[in-house]
Each structure stands twice: as C-alpha cells, then as structure tokens.
Design a protein around this motif. Structure first.
Motif, mmCIF file in Angstrom:
data_model
loop_
_atom_site.group_PDB
_atom_site.id
_atom_site.type_symbol
_atom_site.label_atom_id
_atom_site.label_comp_id
_atom_site.label_asym_id
_atom_site.label_seq_id
_atom_site.Cartn_x
_atom_site.Cartn_y
_atom_site.Cartn_z
ATOM 1 N N SER A 164 26.413 44.786 32.834
ATOM 2 C CA SER A 164 26.817 43.457 32.462
ATOM 3 C C SER A 164 28.308 43.468 32.756
ATOM 4 O O SER A 164 28.989 44.570 32.780
ATOM 5 C CB SER A 164 26.506 43.034 31.072
ATOM 6 N N VAL A 165 28.911 42.368 33.109
ATOM 7 C CA VAL A 165 30.235 41.876 33.569
ATOM 8 C C VAL A 165 30.881 41.265 32.181
ATOM 9 O O VAL A 165 30.448 40.376 32.111
ATOM 10 C CB VAL A 165 30.357 41.359 34.583
ATOM 11 N N THR A 166 31.917 41.754 31.431
ATOM 12 C CA THR A 166 32.864 41.189 30.440
ATOM 13 C C THR A 166 33.843 40.329 30.950
ATOM 14 O O THR A 166 34.245 40.589 32.246
ATOM 15 C CB THR A 166 33.067 42.131 29.394
ATOM 16 N N GLU A 167 34.295 39.605 30.208
ATOM 17 C CA GLU A 167 35.729 38.872 30.573
ATOM 18 C C GLU A 167 36.886 40.039 30.829
ATOM 19 O O GLU A 167 37.545 39.918 31.763
ATOM 20 C CB GLU A 167 36.070 38.034 29.513
ATOM 21 N N ALA A 168 36.818 41.048 29.853
ATOM 22 C CA ALA A 168 37.984 42.153 29.980
ATOM 23 C C ALA A 168 37.728 42.716 31.491
ATOM 24 O O ALA A 168 38.628 43.168 32.199
ATOM 25 C CB ALA A 168 37.632 43.135 29.109
ATOM 26 N N GLU A 169 36.272 42.938 31.962
ATOM 27 C CA GLU A 169 36.318 43.575 33.347
ATOM 28 C C GLU A 169 36.698 42.700 34.607
ATOM 29 O O GLU A 169 37.312 43.083 35.564
ATOM 30 C CB GLU A 169 34.833 43.994 33.419
ATOM 31 N N MET A 170 36.268 41.452 34.379
ATOM 32 C CA MET A 170 36.875 40.439 35.281
ATOM 33 C C MET A 170 38.645 40.400 35.026
ATOM 34 O O MET A 170 38.781 40.453 36.305
ATOM 35 C CB MET A 170 36.477 39.154 34.854
ATOM 36 N N GLN A 171 39.061 40.236 34.202
ATOM 37 C CA GLN A 171 40.650 40.428 34.127
ATOM 38 C C GLN A 171 41.198 41.821 34.915
ATOM 39 O O GLN A 171 42.058 41.787 35.323
ATOM 40 C CB GLN A 171 40.925 40.202 32.694
ATOM 41 N N ALA A 172 40.467 42.880 34.429
ATOM 42 C CA ALA A 172 40.832 44.192 34.973
ATOM 43 C C ALA A 172 40.970 44.085 36.526
ATOM 44 O O ALA A 172 41.849 44.617 37.193
ATOM 45 C CB ALA A 172 39.921 45.064 34.306
ATOM 46 N N MET A 196 39.024 35.543 42.066
ATOM 47 C CA MET A 196 37.850 34.846 42.475
ATOM 48 C C MET A 196 37.196 34.201 43.669
ATOM 49 O O MET A 196 36.199 33.877 44.146
ATOM 50 C CB MET A 196 38.019 33.281 41.479
ATOM 51 N N SER A 197 38.493 34.290 44.569
ATOM 52 C CA SER A 197 38.192 33.852 45.837
ATOM 53 C C SER A 197 37.243 34.404 46.782
ATOM 54 O O SER A 197 36.220 33.673 47.343
ATOM 55 C CB SER A 197 39.393 33.752 46.756
ATOM 56 N N PRO A 198 36.838 35.776 46.520
ATOM 57 C CA PRO A 198 35.904 36.392 47.240
ATOM 58 C C PRO A 198 34.617 36.132 46.739
ATOM 59 O O PRO A 198 33.637 35.996 47.507
ATOM 60 C CB PRO A 198 35.968 37.735 47.076
ATOM 61 N N MET A 199 34.470 35.937 45.497
ATOM 62 C CA MET A 199 33.280 35.374 45.009
ATOM 63 C C MET A 199 32.904 33.946 45.310
ATOM 64 O O MET A 199 31.703 33.721 45.515
ATOM 65 C CB MET A 199 33.462 35.649 43.317
ATOM 66 N N MET A 200 33.904 32.939 45.576
ATOM 67 C CA MET A 200 33.665 31.634 45.753
ATOM 68 C C MET A 200 33.225 31.892 47.232
ATOM 69 O O MET A 200 32.446 30.820 47.452
ATOM 70 C CB MET A 200 34.739 30.891 45.422
ATOM 71 N N ALA A 201 33.719 32.475 47.980
ATOM 72 C CA ALA A 201 33.398 32.395 49.394
ATOM 73 C C ALA A 201 32.073 32.786 49.435
ATOM 74 O O ALA A 201 31.312 32.238 50.412
ATOM 75 C CB ALA A 201 34.575 33.396 50.247
ATOM 76 N N GLN A 202 31.632 34.053 48.861
ATOM 77 C CA GLN A 202 30.240 34.312 48.867
ATOM 78 C C GLN A 202 29.259 33.319 48.462
ATOM 79 O O GLN A 202 28.203 33.228 48.954
ATOM 80 C CB GLN A 202 30.157 35.671 47.936
ATOM 81 N N ALA A 203 29.704 32.692 47.107
ATOM 82 C CA ALA A 203 28.734 31.566 46.981
ATOM 83 C C ALA A 203 28.397 30.463 47.830
ATOM 84 O O ALA A 203 27.567 29.843 47.945
ATOM 85 C CB ALA A 203 29.290 31.057 45.591
ATOM 86 N N LYS A 204 29.632 30.102 48.628
ATOM 87 C CA LYS A 204 29.622 29.117 49.664
ATOM 88 C C LYS A 204 28.920 29.579 50.967
ATOM 89 O O LYS A 204 28.888 28.848 51.765
ATOM 90 C CB LYS A 204 30.893 28.660 49.853
ATOM 91 N N LEU A 240 32.592 44.786 39.828
ATOM 92 C CA LEU A 240 33.174 44.185 38.642
ATOM 93 C C LEU A 240 32.812 44.866 37.442
ATOM 94 O O LEU A 240 33.451 44.657 36.299
ATOM 95 C CB LEU A 240 32.411 42.699 38.796
ATOM 96 N N ASP A 241 31.466 45.515 37.592
ATOM 97 C CA ASP A 241 30.942 46.137 36.248
ATOM 98 C C ASP A 241 31.372 47.509 36.140
ATOM 99 O O ASP A 241 30.516 48.443 36.505
ATOM 100 C CB ASP A 241 29.118 46.176 36.224
ATOM 101 N N ALA A 242 32.739 47.550 35.794
ATOM 102 C CA ALA A 242 33.671 48.821 35.727
ATOM 103 C C ALA A 242 32.852 50.191 34.990
ATOM 104 O O ALA A 242 32.890 51.147 35.273
ATOM 105 C CB ALA A 242 34.863 48.602 35.212
ATOM 106 N N ASN A 243 32.223 49.789 33.784
ATOM 107 C CA ASN A 243 31.727 50.741 32.977
ATOM 108 C C ASN A 243 30.110 50.985 33.184
ATOM 109 O O ASN A 243 29.630 51.830 32.538
ATOM 110 C CB ASN A 243 31.864 50.450 31.411
#
Length: 159
Positions: free
Chosen positions: A50-58, A23-31, A43-46
């Motif tokens: 859309s990005v699923t929780e499974a894709e975030m975990q992967a 998450m740190s890269p995404m938080m850095a980008q948001a800030k 993040l959208d591996a398939n």
C-alpha cells in the motif's frame, strides 16, 4: 508579518510545484499520455502493498531533489527544462528498445531493409487500397488529403 507571509507564499508555491512534479507522471499515465511512468512499486517504498501519504511525499521530495541540480532548494527554468528533456530522452530510449526488439528479426542489433520491409507484413498493401477510394490504382490529392485528415482525428491543419 510581511516576511512571514512572503515565506508562506514561497513555501506554498514550492509545495505546489513539487506536487505537480510528482503527480504529472501519474496523471499522464491515467490519461494515456507518454510521460514517465511511476510504478506502484516505486511509490510503495516499504513494499507493504500500500502507498501512504508519507510515501507519496517522500517520492515527491526525491523527484524535487533530483531536479534541483544546484541544490539551492528551488527549481530554475533551466533545471525544469533539463528534467523535461531527460524524461523525453528516457521515453525515446524505451521506444527505440521496443522497436529494435520488435523489428530486428535476426537479433544483430541493426535493422536491414528486409527487416523494415517485413514490418506490418500482415497489413502490407492494405494501406494503399484504403487510400485509393475509387480503385483506379492511383491516389489523388483529394484521397491523400482525406487520409491525412483521418490521421489527425478529423482536424484540418495546414503545414
């Protein structure tokens, strides 16, 4: 029971660290920070839009695996430090690429004094006149200090 509790604490700590790494890269980008950018497409591996929780975990697991250079399932201080340094080097490379693209007018891969002198030519000379508040053609210590203070966002730091 104590062994199970110890394992649970370890697993929770590792999950938290993994989440922080992902998450740190995404938080850095948001800030508006300069951390490594994670694109939606990464993040959208398939590629379904859309990005699923499974894709975030992967993605998080892949980041962890990359950082875990010795493959022992945990991240040492040295591994975390190497990961952070790698991110800094990547950012520096991207910045240098952009700088060369912007400043290397003749495209020969090096910056000449003339190319550097032309950088910001539309603002050339205005910086000095902004600092020279009293218009006497010279910058006093007080004028210099005021400019430095503005660059630091009003904070007054000593070297």
């Amino acid at each position: 029971m104590a062994i199970l509790a110890g394992n649970l604490k370890t697993k929770l700590a590792m999950a938290g660290l993994g989440l922080a790494l992902a998450m740190s890269p995404m938080m850095a980008q948001a800030k508006g920070g300069h951390g490594p950018r994670v694109t939606f497409e990464e993040l959208d591996a398939n590629g379904d839009g859309s990005v699923t929780e499974a894709e975030m975990q992967a993605h998080r697991a892949a980041k962890f695996t990359t950082a875990d250079t010795d493959g022992d399932g945990s991240l040492s201080r040295a591994e975390l430090e190497a990961q952070m340094k790698s991110g800094k080097e990547d950012r520096m490379t991207r910045r240098l690429d952009k700088m060369m693209e912007r400043m290397d007018a003749d495209g020969n891969g090096v910056l000449s004094q003339d190319e550097l002198a032309n950088v910001g030519s539309e603002r050339k000379g205005k910086g000095f006149s902004r600092m020279d508040k009293d218009g006497d053609g010279a910058i006093s210590k007080a004028e210099y200090d005021e400019m430095a203070k503005k660059r630091r966002g009003g904070r007054n730091h000593k070297n």
